[in-house]
Motif scaffolding. Structure first.
Motif, PDB file in Angstrom:
ATOM      1  N   UNK A   1       1.170  -1.136   0.163  1.00 27.41           N
ATOM      2  CA  UNK A   1       0.237   0.144   0.096  1.00 27.41           C
ATOM      3  C   UNK A   1       0.224   1.363  -0.065  1.00 27.41           C
ATOM      4  N   UNK A   2       1.817   1.129   0.681  1.00 28.34           N
ATOM      5  CA  UNK A   2       2.815   2.323   0.952  1.00 28.34           C
ATOM      6  C   UNK A   2       3.330   2.270  -0.307  1.00 28.34           C
ATOM      7  N   UNK A   3       3.801   1.267  -1.051  1.00 29.68           N
ATOM      8  CA  UNK A   3       4.474   2.048  -2.113  1.00 29.68           C
ATOM      9  C   UNK A   3       3.804   2.355  -3.558  1.00 29.68           C
ATOM     10  N   UNK A   4       2.481   1.661  -3.715  1.00 30.14           N
ATOM     11  CA  UNK A   4       1.615   2.252  -4.385  1.00 30.14           C
ATOM     12  C   UNK A   4       1.391   4.139  -4.085  1.00 30.14           C
ATOM     13  N   UNK A   5       0.865   4.488  -2.730  1.00 30.62           N
ATOM     14  CA  UNK A   5       0.756   5.069  -2.822  1.00 30.62           C
ATOM     15  C   UNK A   5       1.894   6.490  -3.074  1.00 30.62           C
ATOM     16  N   UNK A   6       3.010   6.176  -2.863  1.00 40.01           N
ATOM     17  CA  UNK A   6       4.587   6.362  -3.398  1.00 40.01           C
ATOM     18  C   UNK A   6       4.031   6.628  -4.531  1.00 40.01           C
ATOM     19  N   UNK A   7       4.069   5.686  -5.268  1.00 37.39           N
ATOM     20  CA  UNK A   7       3.737   5.874  -7.267  1.00 37.39           C
ATOM     21  C   UNK A   7       2.841   7.108  -7.403  1.00 37.39           C
ATOM     22  N   UNK A   8       1.816   6.893  -6.774  1.00 35.87           N
ATOM     23  CA  UNK A   8       0.916   7.705  -7.369  1.00 35.87           C
ATOM     24  C   UNK A   8       1.167   9.258  -6.519  1.00 35.87           C
ATOM     25  N   UNK A   9       1.289   9.492  -5.745  1.00 38.31           N
ATOM     26  CA  UNK A   9       1.801  10.962  -5.515  1.00 38.31           C
ATOM     27  C   UNK A   9       2.975  11.220  -6.423  1.00 38.31           C
ATOM     28  N   UNK A  10       3.835  10.373  -7.230  1.00 34.64           N
ATOM     29  CA  UNK A  10       4.954  10.208  -8.072  1.00 34.64           C
ATOM     30  C   UNK A  10       4.562  11.183  -9.051  1.00 34.64           C
ATOM     31  N   UNK A  11       3.396  10.189  -9.934  1.00 33.24           N
ATOM     32  CA  UNK A  11       2.586  10.868 -10.528  1.00 33.24           C
ATOM     33  C   UNK A  11       2.199  11.738 -10.932  1.00 33.24           C
ATOM     34  N   UNK A  12       1.278  12.456  -9.789  1.00 34.91           N
ATOM     35  CA  UNK A  12       0.546  13.210  -9.567  1.00 34.91           C
ATOM     36  C   UNK A  12       1.630  13.875  -9.608  1.00 34.91           C
ATOM     37  N   UNK A  13       2.942  14.203  -8.836  1.00 36.74           N
ATOM     38  CA  UNK A  13       3.860  15.472  -9.073  1.00 36.74           C
ATOM     39  C   UNK A  13       4.049  16.150 -10.416  1.00 36.74           C
ATOM     40  N   UNK A  14       4.432  15.140 -11.070  1.00 40.64           N
ATOM     41  CA  UNK A  14       4.665  14.702 -12.633  1.00 40.64           C
ATOM     42  C   UNK A  14       4.291  15.363 -13.534  1.00 40.64           C
ATOM     43  N   UNK A  15       2.532  14.996 -13.348  1.00 43.03           N
ATOM     44  CA  UNK A  15       1.805  15.808 -14.132  1.00 43.03           C
ATOM     45  C   UNK A  15       1.440  17.195 -13.479  1.00 43.03           C
ATOM     46  N   UNK A  16       1.321  17.570 -12.229  1.00 39.50           N
ATOM     47  CA  UNK A  16       1.892  18.811 -11.842  1.00 39.50           C
ATOM     48  C   UNK A  16       2.702  19.396 -12.735  1.00 39.50           C
ATOM     49  N   UNK A  17       3.542  19.048 -12.501  1.00 37.24           N
ATOM     50  CA  UNK A  17       4.859  19.844 -12.936  1.00 37.24           C
ATOM     51  C   UNK A  17       4.925  20.018 -14.870  1.00 37.24           C
ATOM     52  N   UNK A  18       4.410  18.898 -15.431  1.00 34.63           N
ATOM     53  CA  UNK A  18       3.789  18.689 -16.973  1.00 34.63           C
ATOM     54  C   UNK A  18       3.278  19.433 -17.160  1.00 34.63           C
ATOM     55  N   UNK A  19       1.787  20.082 -16.505  1.00 33.36           N
ATOM     56  CA  UNK A  19       1.165  20.743 -16.380  1.00 33.36           C
ATOM     57  C   UNK A  19       1.557  22.652 -16.592  1.00 33.36           C
ATOM     58  N   UNK A  20       2.282  22.673 -15.382  1.00 31.96           N
ATOM     59  CA  UNK A  20       2.643  24.063 -15.474  1.00 31.96           C
ATOM     60  C   UNK A  20       3.937  24.361 -16.109  1.00 31.96           C
ATOM     61  N   UNK A  21       4.255  23.688 -16.581  1.00 31.74           N
ATOM     62  CA  UNK A  21       5.629  23.906 -17.759  1.00 31.74           C
ATOM     63  C   UNK A  21       4.185  23.890 -18.998  1.00 31.74           C
ATOM     64  N   UNK A  22       3.654  23.318 -19.692  1.00 32.72           N
ATOM     65  CA  UNK A  22       2.995  23.867 -20.421  1.00 32.72           C
ATOM     66  C   UNK A  22       2.105  24.926 -20.180  1.00 32.72           C
ATOM     67  N   UNK A  23       1.490  25.600 -19.007  1.00 35.10           N
ATOM     68  CA  UNK A  23       1.024  26.998 -18.768  1.00 35.10           C
ATOM     69  C   UNK A  23       1.836  27.790 -19.013  1.00 35.10           C
ATOM     70  N   UNK A  24       3.311  27.695 -18.503  1.00 29.86           N
ATOM     71  CA  UNK A  24       4.085  28.345 -18.781  1.00 29.86           C
ATOM     72  C   UNK A  24       4.650  28.823 -19.775  1.00 29.86           C
ATOM     73  N   UNK A  25       4.617  27.974 -21.060  1.00 29.81           N
ATOM     74  CA  UNK A  25       5.414  28.198 -22.201  1.00 29.81           C
ATOM     75  C   UNK A  25       4.187  28.778 -23.181  1.00 29.81           C
ATOM     76  N   UNK A  26       3.269  28.085 -22.376  1.00 25.73           N
ATOM     77  CA  UNK A  26       1.852  29.358 -23.644  1.00 25.73           C
ATOM     78  C   UNK A  26       1.887  30.147 -23.360  1.00 25.73           C
ATOM     79  N   UNK A  27       1.895  31.017 -22.676  1.00 24.28           N
ATOM     80  CA  UNK A  27       2.112  32.291 -21.365  1.00 24.28           C
ATOM     81  C   UNK A  27       2.988  32.876 -21.992  1.00 24.28           C
ATOM     82  N   UNK A  28       3.637  32.473 -21.957  1.00 22.41           N
ATOM     83  CA  UNK A  28       5.217  33.023 -22.638  1.00 22.41           C
ATOM     84  C   UNK A  28       5.610  32.926 -23.850  1.00 22.41           C
ATOM     85  N   UNK A  29       4.645  32.427 -24.967  1.00 18.93           N
ATOM     86  CA  UNK A  29       4.255  32.804 -26.476  1.00 18.93           C
ATOM     87  C   UNK A  29       3.501  33.521 -26.905  1.00 18.93           C
TER      88      UNK A  29
END
Length: 307
Positions: free
Chosen positions: A1-29
């Motif tokens: 359970x702990x491992x799965x929770x860690x994987x989910x948290x990591x996936x969420x962090x990566x998704x948020x980071x990529x979304x933030x990068x996409x929004x920042x790129x769109x704003x700068x463009x």
């Protein structure tokens, strides 16, 4: 359970980071002029996230006195206070506010790393281009001297030199810049060797152009792409070297705030399950990863490869 929770948290962090990068790129463009916007549109979301993080670090470094709740060297309470309302991240081993020290360390560590990298590039690129352009005994002398210096592990060499000359900030900048300039020299020389044999270089020589003109007008514009990408990589190595030296006690000296020294000062808290030492370590890792994201994009652009 702990491992799965860690994987989910990591996936969420990566998704948020990529979304933030996409929004920042769109704003700068949308904000930047058309030419810069077209270039930035080719950046992947990871590079956009990297540029966003770098911009945030620069803003924190520039406006550190306005952001930090307390002074850089101010003792505000007992040592190792827990996180709370007054001290959001607690205090360090001397009772200084951790949040304030983290903020000021951004100015100190990043600023010194940038100056050191710029100096290393100035020395290494000028000597590398000059060696390739001149050839002969000067090229052989510089190349063999660089081979000797590069044969010594960089961190051990820096520790040795700083032990001899002292641990002031100026000495640290000069020592690390000297060591790192050897790597820049190798790249600048290799790139320039391919340029000096081109027809336009021969045409410039036949016109009677001097050495300075050949370097500035003929070689540098054609060598700029790999050198710019290498600047980002060198900055990461210099940044990590300064942090490592500070952790070992030979880098940025107290009471000046530095992330490497902050990890050392609060390391005992790990034994009690406190994550405070991970904050400066995380700041180092996040900036390093972000710069590498941008450098990877620049290397991809310079290579001319298509997705």
């Amino acid at each position: 359970m702990g491992f799965l929770t860690g994987v989910v948290i990591l996936a969420v962090v990566v998704a948020v980071a990529l979304a933030a990068g996409w929004l920042f790129r769109a704003m700068m463009v949308a904000i930047l002029p058309a030419g810069a916007g077209r270039t930035l549109r080719t950046a992947p979301p990871a590079a956009g996230f990297g540029m966003l993080v770098i911009l945030l670090y620069i803003l924190v470094a520039l406006f550190a006195p306005l952001i930090a709740p307390f002074g850089e060297r101010e003792i505000v309470g007992p040592e190792f206070l827990p996180w709370g309302d007054t001290h959001l991240l607690g205090t360090d081993n001397l009772g200084r506010d951790m949040l304030s020290r983290l903020v000021y360390a951004a100015r100190n560590t990043i600023g010194i790393a940038f100056v050191t990298t710029a100096l290393a590039f100035l020395i290494g690129s000028v000597l590398g281009i000059l060696a390739a352009l001149t050839g002969g005994w000067l090229d052989q002398l510089l190349a063999r001297a660089v081979d000797v210096l590069m044969a010594i592990p960089a961190l051990i060499f820096a520790l040795l030199l700083l032990t001899i000359v002292g641990t002031s900030i100026v000495n640290m900048i000069l020592v690390i810049a000297l060591i790192d300039s050897t790597r820049v020299f190798r790249l600048a020389r290799a790139v320039s060797m391919n340029i000096v044999v081109m027809d336009y270089m021969e045409a410039a020589r036949l016109r009677g152009e001097g050495t300075w003109h050949l370097i500035v007008r003929e070689i540098l514009p054609n060598a700029m792409a790999p050198l710019v990408a290498e600047f980002g990589l060198r900055f990461c190595f210099v940044f990590l070297t300064i942090s490592a030296l500070s952790f070992l006690g030979l880098g940025i000296q107290p009471p000046t705030a530095d992330w490497g020294a902050m990890v050392r000062d609060t390391a005992t808290l790990i034994s009690f399950g406190d994550v405070t030492p991970l904050l400066p370590a995380g700041a180092i890792a996040l900036l390093t990863v972000s710069v590498n994201f941008v450098v990877d994009w620049q290397l991809h652009r310079a290579s001319g490869l298509k997705e």
